[in-house]
Motif scaffolding. Structure first.
Motif, PDB file in Angstrom:
ATOM      1  N   ARG A 101       1.657   1.884  16.474  1.00 55.14           N
ATOM      2  CA  ARG A 101       1.504   0.458  16.732  1.00 55.14           C
ATOM      3  C   ARG A 101       1.770  -0.355  15.470  1.00 55.14           C
ATOM      4  N   LEU A 102       1.203   0.111  14.363  1.00 56.37           N
ATOM      5  CA  LEU A 102       1.395  -0.613  13.113  1.00 56.37           C
ATOM      6  C   LEU A 102       2.848  -0.594  12.657  1.00 56.37           C
ATOM      7  N   ASP A 152      -6.538  -4.011   8.575  1.00 55.31           N
ATOM      8  CA  ASP A 152      -6.007  -4.024   9.935  1.00 55.31           C
ATOM      9  C   ASP A 152      -5.582  -5.414  10.355  1.00 55.31           C
ATOM     10  N   VAL A 174      -1.979  -6.758   9.560  1.00 56.86           N
ATOM     11  CA  VAL A 174      -0.836  -6.338  10.369  1.00 56.86           C
ATOM     12  C   VAL A 174      -1.126  -6.425  11.851  1.00 56.86           C
ATOM     13  N   GLY A 175      -2.186  -7.130  12.195  1.00 56.92           N
ATOM     14  CA  GLY A 175      -2.495  -7.278  13.609  1.00 56.92           C
ATOM     15  C   GLY A 175      -2.945  -5.986  14.259  1.00 56.92           C
ATOM     16  N   GLY A 176      -3.565  -5.133  13.469  1.00 59.36           N
ATOM     17  CA  GLY A 176      -3.937  -3.824  13.989  1.00 59.36           C
ATOM     18  C   GLY A 176      -5.380  -3.724  14.432  1.00 59.36           C
ATOM     19  N   LEU A 177      -6.009  -4.861  14.662  1.00 61.72           N
ATOM     20  CA  LEU A 177      -7.385  -4.811  15.131  1.00 61.72           C
ATOM     21  C   LEU A 177      -7.412  -4.248  16.542  1.00 61.72           C
ATOM     22  N   GLU A 211       1.154  -9.833  19.688  1.00 66.46           N
ATOM     23  CA  GLU A 211       1.713  -8.511  19.392  1.00 66.46           C
ATOM     24  C   GLU A 211       3.206  -8.609  19.140  1.00 66.46           C
ATOM     25  N   ASN A 229       5.203  -7.632  15.821  1.00 68.52           N
ATOM     26  CA  ASN A 229       6.269  -6.628  15.834  1.00 68.52           C
ATOM     27  C   ASN A 229       7.541  -7.168  15.227  1.00 68.52           C
ATOM     28  N   ARG A 260       5.472  -6.433  11.081  1.00 69.89           N
ATOM     29  CA  ARG A 260       5.241  -5.004  10.980  1.00 69.89           C
ATOM     30  C   ARG A 260       6.447  -4.247  10.479  1.00 69.89           C
ATOM     31  N   TRP A 261       6.193  -3.510   9.503  1.00 64.78           N
ATOM     32  CA  TRP A 261       7.078  -2.561   8.866  1.00 64.78           C
ATOM     33  C   TRP A 261       8.233  -3.195   8.104  1.00 64.78           C
ATOM     34  N   PHE A 284       2.297   0.139   6.117  1.00 67.64           N
ATOM     35  CA  PHE A 284       0.921   0.614   6.032  1.00 67.64           C
ATOM     36  C   PHE A 284       0.887   2.089   5.653  1.00 67.64           C
ATOM     37  N   ALA A 319       6.602   4.431   4.707  1.00 74.39           N
ATOM     38  CA  ALA A 319       6.191   3.074   4.353  1.00 74.39           C
ATOM     39  C   ALA A 319       7.308   2.329   3.641  1.00 74.39           C
TER      40      ALA A 319
END
Lengths: 373, 333, 347
Positions: B232-233, C54, C57-60, C83, C87, C91-92, C97, C169
């Protein structure tokens, strides 16, 4: 040296595990006549634990310290060597003597969250060892023990259950449980590593104080040299089943002799931004315990490797020191000719790590497979 | 150890196992009280007839020769002749195996597909009425003994509502009518499917619990896994994450599927009796009652092989799906 | 200093539990990470540091949300991103991460090369071959054998898995990498190597770094700036050297001395009584007050505001008595000059 035998003595203690797992392996071994490969988790450990002494065993994962602990408790039977308790070899113990041994050897485990039975109240957890050994006690004794480990007021804690305790409190209960039978020895498996650092300090201080007050000896197993240095009088450094160095704490830290010990010390982060730490040069990880090279097990990572390191090093005391032993070819004279102490020219891998099959990815030095007889 | 080696190893073990089971059966039947012929005498055969049969069947030979004959016969698909019917066992048993198979395979497969879906939904949308009613539902159906469930269904849908026929695979007239037609003609008849419906439904309702609950637990467990969080991350879209979740979650269910197929043969016996379905389960019961040893022995072997092959299928499947099992590197620390 | 790449401005994060009550995991957190900065966020378990990681990166989890304040990445508020937006924007490609447990984070049924291809597919228009080639390069960078890119995670040892995670990463050349306790699961020698490696990579690639850890030694050794958290609140934040030399929050002071220092094995460790409070409501007080040897009534009269230490706006302490701490905690602050590091004698 006192005339009394040490509380706990290990002489060349060995614990080997057979790795042939399947039907097919067993048949194949029989047919080809080859020896089954062993994991030599503990391969010749010598240690003398005296009264009131706290000895540490440190090493990375896979060094065999957990197996060592389990053998000391009696969960495993040694496959070689001897374990002596007050001078008596455990291999000759009757079941009564074993029971007495269990009473005299207390345990504190690493994980406070799992070592206490969640259905037992604190009181029950602490009194259980007494019940098992048929020892008489009064409630006041239990309360006293709880207060000694810092759970005051004791009445408040007696009826509590592990789910109602914090990590530090649970660990204190575990320590109380370990000490309640008034053992001679405590075996502690990193009891502070799963706790927050603020609680860690408390538990370490507690153990320090208790070993003095109760006069127990302790074997403290850990991977963290900082905590071990804080609490132990003497330190044994283990690597892949063998003790590579053994010395009083201060000596070990100030004058480490074995290259592995040196690397360990050099790798510890120092809580000080002003300190410019010299970093260790070795690389990789401990090799696969199944396919261990012949001779010194550290040779593939050792910056000081010599040709003679293909032979198993002896335990010696370096010149000018007492009470400090190290298993390394650097520290004794070899009767063979000069060339054997020649440095191995190829630099062992400083990076890249060792994978599970024991081969080095960049294909530098080839690892001989298995131990030859 | 490479994948290939894993499969080779498993194949070898399976073959070995089948061989061992066949041998065990040989010993087992020889050890039973009474022998083949004592019953025949009981049934009124004369002593000379018995003696003739004994020679014919090689029962007078030393044991190891009997064993040798046994194994070679099996390998050539010769399981002897039925006592009861006189015809070769294999000819008798073959259609029965097929009848059972056409019931069991589709039924269990459907069970797993539907059960898996239900389980996935429950796992995803926990709490609430859907979860509760589904769990209660599948558990209730599994708690009722399968034959009783069959009887209930018959009484509800056949006797009371008259929708489905009560028993058999085809009505007697139809069987006679088509007995010269190729075997697969029966599948074209609506009548066949009407007969098929209730036993199929019984199996499905009864076995639904396994895939549903296992899938549910699996989905819940896998959802918490760190690697999904990591995916997801990494910014993978929702649908991709769901697909990955399902792939991992269905592993336990997929591996249970061949096992259910294999072990269903036991449940099948009772269901076949209740529905009078001409399958191998019923054949087993009939032949035990009739003391028809060659048939019994062979059916036991078939049942054992069925189970072993089911497990072998699991091994293969797992080797394909989960590289941790078949590709080297496991074990160690 | 350059502009901040990541800013936390009075951020609150809450989790809703099954029973309907809320856990206030993070309260009024404020700190800033500059570009190319190596920032360490340190605190004990439950202090909220992982939650903060978290949230960036919106990972909650589904039951968690940012309920107050702003999280700004390169100036843009991102706390309310969906989300999809995460994305696409974050993210990335921008922020990657490094999770705590590499062993559990690598999908066991995917080859490492496949994971790289997947990353490339969803974020770039790199072809499969290009993605594989890039992974090869990265393996080389992190010190893994290139021939092993088609292996499965379980064929790697722990240290190697962690390197693979680092390679991932770096894969899309992000501007910021968040490392959540990246070395906790590793042995000390491997830990040192990995951290050293991260240092080099950070410099070579000019990446900003946020490291989450409970081990203050790691922060002191490697980071440029830091923040200390307790019970969901930021206790102190600033330049690492400043914070080390002049800590002003009681927790920061005590925490430093609670870590065994292998140079002074005989030194007494500081003890911090009690444990952080359960945060069922938004704390209207200093969450360290119950454990603090110097707390007063004022500490309970509202959450403390940040105060600059010694006039330095970059170094803030969230303590009402920050100015007095130099005197009050003199015992703890005294760096033993006469102490002799035991390591100095070693070769």
């Amino acid at each position: 040296m006192s005339a009394e035998p040490p509380v706990l003595e290990l002489r060349g203690l060995e614990k080997h595990f057979d790795t042939s797992t399947g039907f097919v392996d067993v048949i194949r071994d029989r047919l080809t006549g080859s020896d089954p490969s062993y994991v030599k988790a503990v391969d010749g450990v010598n240690m003398k634990l005296r009264e009131n002494q706290v000895q540490g065993v440190i090493g990375e994962s896979g060094c065999g310290k957990t197996t060592l602990l389990r053998t000391l408790i009696g969960l495993y039977e040694p496959t070689g060597g001897e374990l002596l308790f007050h001078g008596q070899p455990t291999s000759e113990f009757t079941s009564d003597e074993w029971k007495e041994f269990r009473r005299q050897v207390g345990l504190v485990f690493q994980d406070p969250f799992n070592s206490l039975d969640p259905k037992f109240s604190v009181r029950r957890a602490v009194t259980e060892p007494l019940e098992i050994h048929g020892m008489d006690y009064e409630l006041a004794d239990i309360e006293e023990m709880l207060e000694m480990v810092g759970l005051t007021p004791a009445e408040k804690y007696l009826g509590r259950f592990p789910s109602q305790l914090s990590g530090g409190e649970k660990q204190r209960v575990a320590i109380a449980r370990g000490l309640i039978t008034e053992p001679d020895v405590i075996l502690a498996d990193e009891p502070a590593s799963m706790l927050d650092v603020s609680t860690q300090a408390e538990i370490l201080n507690l153990l320090n104080r208790l070993t003095d007050e109760f006069g127990v000896s302790m074997v403290y197993i850990s991977h963290d040299l900082s905590t071990v240095s804080y609490i132990c009088d003497r330190i044994n450094v283990m690597y892949l089943g063998r003790v590579v160095e053994n010395a009083p704490t201060m000596d070990l830290l100030s004058e480490p002799k074995h290259p592995y010990t040196q690397a360990l010390i050099q790798s510890i982060p120092i809580p000080d931004p002003h300190y410019d730490r010299e970093r260790a040069v070795i690389g990789g990880e401990p090799g696969d315990p199944i396919n261990m090279p012949a001779g010194c097990r550290f040779k593939n990572r050792c910056p000081e490797r010599m040709e003679v390191c293909d032979n198993k090093p002896a335990d010696v005391t370096p010149e000018g020191m007492t009470d400090h032993s190290v298993a390394c070819h650097l520290y004794y004279d070899h009767p063979l000719d000069e060339s054997s102490t020649k440095r191995v020219e190829e630099r062992p891998l400083t990076d890249g790590g060792c994978d599970r099959t024991g081969t080095l990815p960049h294909g530098s030095s080839v690892v001989p497979r298995g131990e030859s007889k | 150890m490479s994948r290939l080696r894993y499969f080779a190893q498993r194949t070898l073990m399976t073959a070995l196992l089948i061989f061992l089971v066949a041998s065990a059966l040989f010993v087992f039947f020889r050890l039973m009280p009474g022998n083949y012929t004592s019953l025949l005498i009981q049934q009124g055969m004369s002593a000379e007839q018995v003696a003739r049969l004994e020679t014919q069947w090689g029962l007078n030979e030393p044991l190891y020769i009997q064993y040798f004959n046994y194994i070679t016969n099996l390998l050539t698909a010769n399981a002897g002749d039925s006592f009861r019917h006189g015809s070769p066992v294999w000819e008798l048993v073959k259609p029965r195996i097929i009848n059972s198979a056409i019931l069991v395979f589709p039924a269990i497969t459907a069970t797993y597909i539907v059960g898996g879906l239900i389980g996935a939904l429950i796992g995803r949308y926990r709490g609430g009425l859907f979860e509760k009613s589904s769990i209660i539902g599948v558990s209730v159906f599994h708690s009722i003994p399968d034959f009783f469930l069959g009887i209930l269904l018959i009484s509800a849908f056949s006797s009371t509502l008259g929708i489905f026929p009560t028993s058999g695979m085809l009505s007697t007239q139809t069987s006679i009518m088509i007995q010269d037609d190729p075997f697969w003609h029966r599948f074209l008849l609506k009548e066949f499917w009407m007969h098929y419906a209730l036993p199929f439904l019984t199996i499905m309702l009864y076995f639904m619990q396994y895939p549903a609950l296992i899938m549910r637990n699996s989905v819940v467990e896998v959802s918490d896994q760190e690697f999904l969080h990591y995916h997801r991350l990494k910014g993978l879209p929702r649908f991709t994450l769901l697909r990955k979740l399902m792939r991992h979650a269905s592993l336990p269910v997929i591996t249970l599927y061949p096992i259910s197929l294999a072990t269903s043969i036991s449940g099948l016996v009772l269901i076949e009796i209740v529905f009078n379905w001409p399958g191998i389960g019923r054949m087993l019961v009939d032949s035990v009652l009739a003391r028809d040893f060659p048939v019994i022995q062979f059916v036991f072997l078939v049942a054992a092989v069925w189970v072993i092959l089911g497990n072998f299928l699991v091994d293969l499947l797992y080797g394909v799906i989960d590289p941790r099992v078949s590709v080297g590197g496991d074990g160690g620390e | 200093m350059s502009d901040p790449i990541l800013e936390f401005d009075g951020v609150d994060i809450e989790y809703e539990t099954r029973g309907g009550t809320a856990v206030h995991a993070v309260n009024d957190a404020s700190f800033a990470i500059d570009e190319h900065d190596y920032f360490g966020l340190v605190g004990e378990s439950g202090c909220g540091k992982s939650t903060i990681a978290d949230a960036v990166v919106g990972g909650l989890d589904e039951n968690g949300a940012v309920t107050g304040g702003e999280i700004r990445y390169k100036g843009t508020p991102i706390q309310d991103y969906s989300e999809k937006e995460f994305n696409k924007n974050i993210r990335w490609t921008e922020i990657s991460f490094i999770p705590q447990s590499s062993m559990n984070s690598l999908d066991p049924v995917m080859k490492l090369s496949q994971q790289a291809i997947e990353m490339a597919k969803y974020h770039t228009d790199m072809s499969k071959d290009e993605a594989v080639e890039r992974l090869r390069e990265l393996f080389d960078v992190v010190g893994l054998s290139e021939s092993r890119i088609h292996d499965y995670p379980h064929q790697f040892s722990g240290g190697m898995q962690q390197r693979a995670i680092i390679a991932f990463a770096l894969f899309l050349q992000p501007s910021l990498i968040i490392a959540d306790e990246p070395t906790t699961a590793l042995d000390v020698i491997m830990q040192d190597q990995i951290l050293d490696h991260i240092n080099d990579l950070k410099d070579d690639w000019e990446i900003s770094m946020l490291m989450i850890t409970h081990d203050i030694s790691v922060v002191f050794e490697n980071c440029d700036s830091m923040a200390v958290m307790h019970g969901g609140q930021v206790a102190e934040a600033g330049d690492v050297v400043e914070l080390f030399d002049h800590p002003r929050h009681p927790y920061a002071i005590l925490l430093q001395n609670a870590f065994p220092d292998v140079r002074y094995p005989d030194r007494e460790l500081a003890i911090i009584d009690g444990h952080p409070p359960q945060l069922r409501e938004k704390p209207d007080f200093c969450t360290f007050a119950d454990r603090c040897p110097w707390s007063t009534q004022e500490c309970y009269d509202g959450a403390p505001d940040p105060r600059p230490v010694a006039g330095d706006e970059e170094h803030l302490a969230w303590c009402v008595r920050a100015d007095e701490m130099e005197e009050l905690a003199a015992d703890h602050l005294r760096k033993p000059e006469e102490e002799h590091s035991i390591l100095e004698e070693s070769q």
